[in-house]
Design a protein around this motif. Sequence first.
Motif, PDB file in Angstrom:
ATOM      1  N   SER A  24      36.146  40.527  30.225  1.00  0.00           N
ATOM      2  CA  SER A  24      37.596  40.756  30.219  1.00  0.00           C
ATOM      3  C   SER A  24      38.123  40.719  31.647  1.00  0.00           C
ATOM      4  O   SER A  24      37.385  40.999  32.602  1.00  0.00           O
ATOM      5  CB  SER A  24      37.916  42.132  29.628  1.00  0.00           C
ATOM      6  OG  SER A  24      37.389  42.219  28.337  1.00  0.00           O
ATOM      7  N   ALA A  25      39.397  40.370  31.761  1.00  0.00           N
ATOM      8  CA  ALA A  25      40.039  40.254  33.076  1.00  0.00           C
ATOM      9  C   ALA A  25      39.764  41.493  33.928  1.00  0.00           C
ATOM     10  O   ALA A  25      39.656  42.604  33.410  1.00  0.00           O
ATOM     11  CB  ALA A  25      41.535  40.074  32.889  1.00  0.00           C
ATOM     12  N   GLU A  26      39.671  41.305  35.191  1.00  0.00           N
ATOM     13  CA  GLU A  26      39.370  42.325  36.218  1.00  0.00           C
ATOM     14  C   GLU A  26      37.883  42.694  36.208  1.00  0.00           C
ATOM     15  O   GLU A  26      37.232  42.617  37.242  1.00  0.00           O
ATOM     16  CB  GLU A  26      40.218  43.601  36.064  1.00  0.00           C
ATOM     17  CG  GLU A  26      41.683  43.378  36.388  1.00  0.00           C
ATOM     18  CD  GLU A  26      42.492  44.645  36.255  1.00  0.00           C
ATOM     19  OE1 GLU A  26      41.945  45.737  36.417  1.00  0.00           O
ATOM     20  OE2 GLU A  26      43.698  44.517  35.967  1.00  0.00           O
ATOM     21  N   ASN A  27      37.363  43.087  35.051  1.00  0.00           N
ATOM     22  CA  ASN A  27      35.927  43.414  35.006  1.00  0.00           C
ATOM     23  C   ASN A  27      35.103  42.158  35.280  1.00  0.00           C
ATOM     24  O   ASN A  27      34.074  42.204  35.943  1.00  0.00           O
ATOM     25  CB  ASN A  27      35.536  43.977  33.642  1.00  0.00           C
ATOM     26  CG  ASN A  27      36.409  45.138  33.254  1.00  0.00           C
ATOM     27  OD1 ASN A  27      36.756  45.947  34.105  1.00  0.00           O
ATOM     28  ND2 ASN A  27      36.791  45.203  31.993  1.00  0.00           N
ATOM     29  N   ASN A  28      35.567  41.038  34.722  1.00  0.00           N
ATOM     30  CA  ASN A  28      34.848  39.788  34.919  1.00  0.00           C
ATOM     31  C   ASN A  28      34.868  39.383  36.401  1.00  0.00           C
ATOM     32  O   ASN A  28      33.887  38.855  36.922  1.00  0.00           O
ATOM     33  CB  ASN A  28      35.477  38.695  34.044  1.00  0.00           C
ATOM     34  CG  ASN A  28      34.609  37.452  33.990  1.00  0.00           C
ATOM     35  OD1 ASN A  28      35.030  36.386  34.409  1.00  0.00           O
ATOM     36  ND2 ASN A  28      33.391  37.575  33.490  1.00  0.00           N
ATOM     37  N   ALA A  29      35.983  39.679  37.059  1.00  0.00           N
ATOM     38  CA  ALA A  29      36.063  39.392  38.502  1.00  0.00           C
ATOM     39  C   ALA A  29      35.055  40.245  39.269  1.00  0.00           C
ATOM     40  O   ALA A  29      34.358  39.752  40.156  1.00  0.00           O
ATOM     41  CB  ALA A  29      37.471  39.668  39.004  1.00  0.00           C
ATOM     42  N   ASP A  76      41.316  35.748  36.008  1.00  0.00           N
ATOM     43  CA  ASP A  76      40.576  36.067  37.230  1.00  0.00           C
ATOM     44  C   ASP A  76      40.351  34.836  38.100  1.00  0.00           C
ATOM     45  O   ASP A  76      40.292  34.937  39.329  1.00  0.00           O
ATOM     46  CB  ASP A  76      39.212  36.695  36.876  1.00  0.00           C
ATOM     47  CG  ASP A  76      39.355  38.146  36.416  1.00  0.00           C
ATOM     48  OD1 ASP A  76      40.233  38.843  36.952  1.00  0.00           O
ATOM     49  OD2 ASP A  76      38.597  38.565  35.527  1.00  0.00           O
ATOM     50  N   ALA A  77      40.182  33.688  37.447  1.00  0.00           N
ATOM     51  CA  ALA A  77      39.923  32.461  38.216  1.00  0.00           C
ATOM     52  C   ALA A  77      41.153  32.038  39.021  1.00  0.00           C
ATOM     53  O   ALA A  77      41.033  31.462  40.106  1.00  0.00           O
ATOM     54  CB  ALA A  77      39.511  31.340  37.270  1.00  0.00           C
ATOM     55  N   LYS A  78      42.328  32.388  38.448  1.00  0.00           N
ATOM     56  CA  LYS A  78      43.590  32.057  39.139  1.00  0.00           C
ATOM     57  C   LYS A  78      43.630  32.844  40.451  1.00  0.00           C
ATOM     58  O   LYS A  78      43.366  34.044  40.452  1.00  0.00           O
ATOM     59  CB  LYS A  78      44.761  32.478  38.232  1.00  0.00           C
ATOM     60  CG  LYS A  78      45.966  31.542  38.295  1.00  0.00           C
ATOM     61  CD  LYS A  78      47.090  32.115  37.473  1.00  0.00           C
ATOM     62  CE  LYS A  78      46.812  32.003  35.968  1.00  0.00           C
ATOM     63  NZ  LYS A  78      47.806  32.710  35.159  1.00  0.00           N
ATOM     64  N   ASN A  79      43.894  32.198  41.537  1.00  0.00           N
ATOM     65  CA  ASN A  79      43.990  32.861  42.848  1.00  0.00           C
ATOM     66  C   ASN A  79      42.708  33.587  43.257  1.00  0.00           C
ATOM     67  O   ASN A  79      42.745  34.667  43.821  1.00  0.00           O
ATOM     68  CB  ASN A  79      45.156  33.876  42.864  1.00  0.00           C
ATOM     69  CG  ASN A  79      46.451  33.234  42.438  1.00  0.00           C
ATOM     70  OD1 ASN A  79      46.726  32.096  42.820  1.00  0.00           O
ATOM     71  ND2 ASN A  79      47.226  33.928  41.630  1.00  0.00           N
ATOM     72  N   TRP A  80      41.581  33.016  42.898  1.00  0.00           N
ATOM     73  CA  TRP A  80      40.286  33.605  43.274  1.00  0.00           C
ATOM     74  C   TRP A  80      40.071  33.463  44.783  1.00  0.00           C
ATOM     75  O   TRP A  80      40.069  32.348  45.309  1.00  0.00           O
ATOM     76  CB  TRP A  80      39.182  32.885  42.509  1.00  0.00           C
ATOM     77  CG  TRP A  80      37.776  33.359  42.777  1.00  0.00           C
ATOM     78  CD1 TRP A  80      36.818  32.679  43.453  1.00  0.00           C
ATOM     79  CD2 TRP A  80      37.174  34.582  42.353  1.00  0.00           C
ATOM     80  NE1 TRP A  80      35.658  33.405  43.473  1.00  0.00           N
ATOM     81  CE2 TRP A  80      35.847  34.586  42.818  1.00  0.00           C
ATOM     82  CE3 TRP A  80      37.627  35.695  41.636  1.00  0.00           C
ATOM     83  CZ2 TRP A  80      34.966  35.632  42.580  1.00  0.00           C
ATOM     84  CZ3 TRP A  80      36.755  36.746  41.400  1.00  0.00           C
ATOM     85  CH2 TRP A  80      35.438  36.705  41.872  1.00  0.00           C
ATOM     86  N   THR A  81      39.932  34.552  45.494  1.00  0.00           N
ATOM     87  CA  THR A  81      39.811  34.472  46.960  1.00  0.00           C
ATOM     88  C   THR A  81      38.502  35.093  47.466  1.00  0.00           C
ATOM     89  O   THR A  81      38.332  35.283  48.668  1.00  0.00           O
ATOM     90  CB  THR A  81      40.987  35.219  47.638  1.00  0.00           C
ATOM     91  OG1 THR A  81      41.018  36.555  47.126  1.00  0.00           O
ATOM     92  CG2 THR A  81      42.307  34.526  47.400  1.00  0.00           C
ATOM     93  N   VAL A  82      37.617  35.405  46.569  1.00  0.00           N
ATOM     94  CA  VAL A  82      36.368  36.061  46.990  1.00  0.00           C
ATOM     95  C   VAL A  82      35.504  35.097  47.810  1.00  0.00           C
ATOM     96  O   VAL A  82      34.903  35.471  48.807  1.00  0.00           O
ATOM     97  CB  VAL A  82      35.601  36.589  45.756  1.00  0.00           C
ATOM     98  CG1 VAL A  82      34.230  37.104  46.146  1.00  0.00           C
ATOM     99  CG2 VAL A  82      36.415  37.681  45.084  1.00  0.00           C
TER     100      VAL A  82
END
Lengths: 299, 406
Positions: free
Chosen positions: B320-325, B340-346
């Motif tokens: 789920s969103a956030e946890n998956n990030a 989460d993939a949108k605007n991924w900056t990690v």
Amino acid sequence: MNKVTASSATLRASTPYGFLLPALLVTALVILFPVLQTAWFSLHDYILYDPDNSRFVGLRNFAVALSDEVFWIALLNSAIWVTGIVSLQLLLGLVAALLLNQSFWWRGLARALVIIPWALPSVIIGLMWTWIYDFNLGVFNDILLRIGLISAPHPWLAQPSTALACIMLALVWQGFPFFTVTILAGLQTVPPELYEAAEIDGASAWRQFIHVTLPSIAGIVATAVLLRIIWVANSLDVILVMTGGGPGYATHTLPLYAFLRAYTGMEFGYAASLSLMLTAILLGIVWLYVRRQTGELEK
Amino acid sequence: MERRTFMKLAGAAALSFEAARPAIAQGKTTVRWWYHYDNPQNTPASLVAKFEAENPDIKIQAEPIPWGGGTDYINRIFSALVAGNQPDCAMVRLSYLSRFGQMKALEPLDGFLANWKSRSDISDNVWKINRSPDGKQYYMPLHYVVIYLYYRQDLLQQAGLQPPKTFDDFLTAAKALTRDGIYGYGMRGGAGCHDNWGPFVLGGGASFEKGGMVTDKALAANRWFVDLALKHKVVPPSAPTDAFRQIVDAFKAGRTGMAIHHIGSAAEVVGALGDKVSAVPVPRGPDGSGWTYFGDESNAIFAGSKNKDATFRWISFLSSAENNAEQAKLSGQLPITISDAKNWTVHPKRFVEASDASLPIAKPLPDHVKTPDFVGRVLPTNLQRALTGGMNPDDLMKAVEQTFHG
């Protein structure tokens, strides 16, 4: 003999068996059952991920092994592996034991230090020596380069010509303390009078070693060699960590090959037949040893 | 108190404690989850704590399992399944699906997914890729990576070369970078070598279809790959047994100019090389086609689990969103959820872009019962023999063909 005396005699006679029974049951459970199960698997085409379709194939797995190129490569490697490692460990262990049997002020510390390789887990030994031999960063290449023995780093574990010898060296280093400690214990049981008598007879140090020391520790050495042959023949953890059996089949030994077929290929039937063949070879060696020991006792 | 009375009381107390235990345990369901991260120091403790706070009736027992090039991990799962001591759920890959299917080891998730609100946050394509041939959904997508080419942009610039796009470009660059103890390409011939072999041999025309490994084109592509070591000598002599750790360390130490891996090692190589390193998709074959490894990772519930509802709550939480990030940060890979993939900056942008640009040619290994054996034994052993001159490269291809098609 009255009834009471007879039953107490029966009880007395059966007591040892009663005490032995739990140990026998545990032995049967943890040794006999797995051995019988392995023998049963070896007669089947048993694939771990498809256990429902297991079928009896008789001795086919053994026949396949005998015509399997990798089986013969692994068997030859096993012979080199056991012979090389055990003889070098014995030689190094004997020399170390003779040295540690001398009198010098830090003998206690030296005896403690020599145990260290033996005390380390095999996986640690494997990882440590992998990095020692590393092509890019390894200290082994670095030392050889510095003293001018080689002009460029050598991929010790990646070349079939050197990989097996390099792993054997790691295991020789790990295992020689076993011989050291065992032989040292044996040396301490040799009566000093024998050396005094030999000296009076004018025997040199070398002749004392040949005619007094070696015969006195022969029994201990033979037992230690037998134990090491069995352990070394069955050992695969260091190879698994250092090369996984590669490059190619260069460091495949029989137990490693059986392990790979069992746990990577999931072919438990075939792997069981390979294991049984190794067991048969080792049983042959044990039989030779037992026959020799029986002969010694009868003398 | 008499000794006998004391013994009676002690016995009664012990029995009453035992009797009370199930009642206490019934309040909390334990879910065992097997996972692996490339960096073993990473731990999912914060995710577990968050989940347990949201689901006070469930306790998560997260058990890290060594990856060992994939072989150790999967061996343990299959051994545990046969022994009947499997966890409730585990991270799995598509290439294991056939074996799991043959063992009837997995629980279909369709019933659970029908009521899962976040389902649409994972793209339909991903659901399609993860679907089993029997039409059911056994896998809960977790994250993904694609294999791309790391290169030393400073060294290529010095050599006046562009990042390679084709096999010819790659060979030219590898030759140019090979000098003064540096090798052009850090080839992986040890554990996990399929992700270095695949881009050149499958990308060069080989395929897992029947006969696909022994066509003229496939044999030529494999010979070309082996020649990088034997003829052109643009790879370190240690290549036959080099695995993940060796290729990444050699690249970080500046001993190789190019390496093939995924975004999971980006932080590590950037930490050592900074802006000197960048990435592009793996080179395309002579006819413009290409292949790179789609490293999928999903969670699956084992059929033997006695806590399937609780287990689904845990695996759906991770996807789920956030946890998956958070989960992707720990694994070093890319999140599967659209939000989460949108605007991924990690990860630095250039590595995310290289991953995205690789997707059109990214494929998982075939869903076949023999795939784990191909990955763990058949390819490494035969490739190493070919790379050390102990086997004709064509025989390597015949061995692969035989593995899949007899």
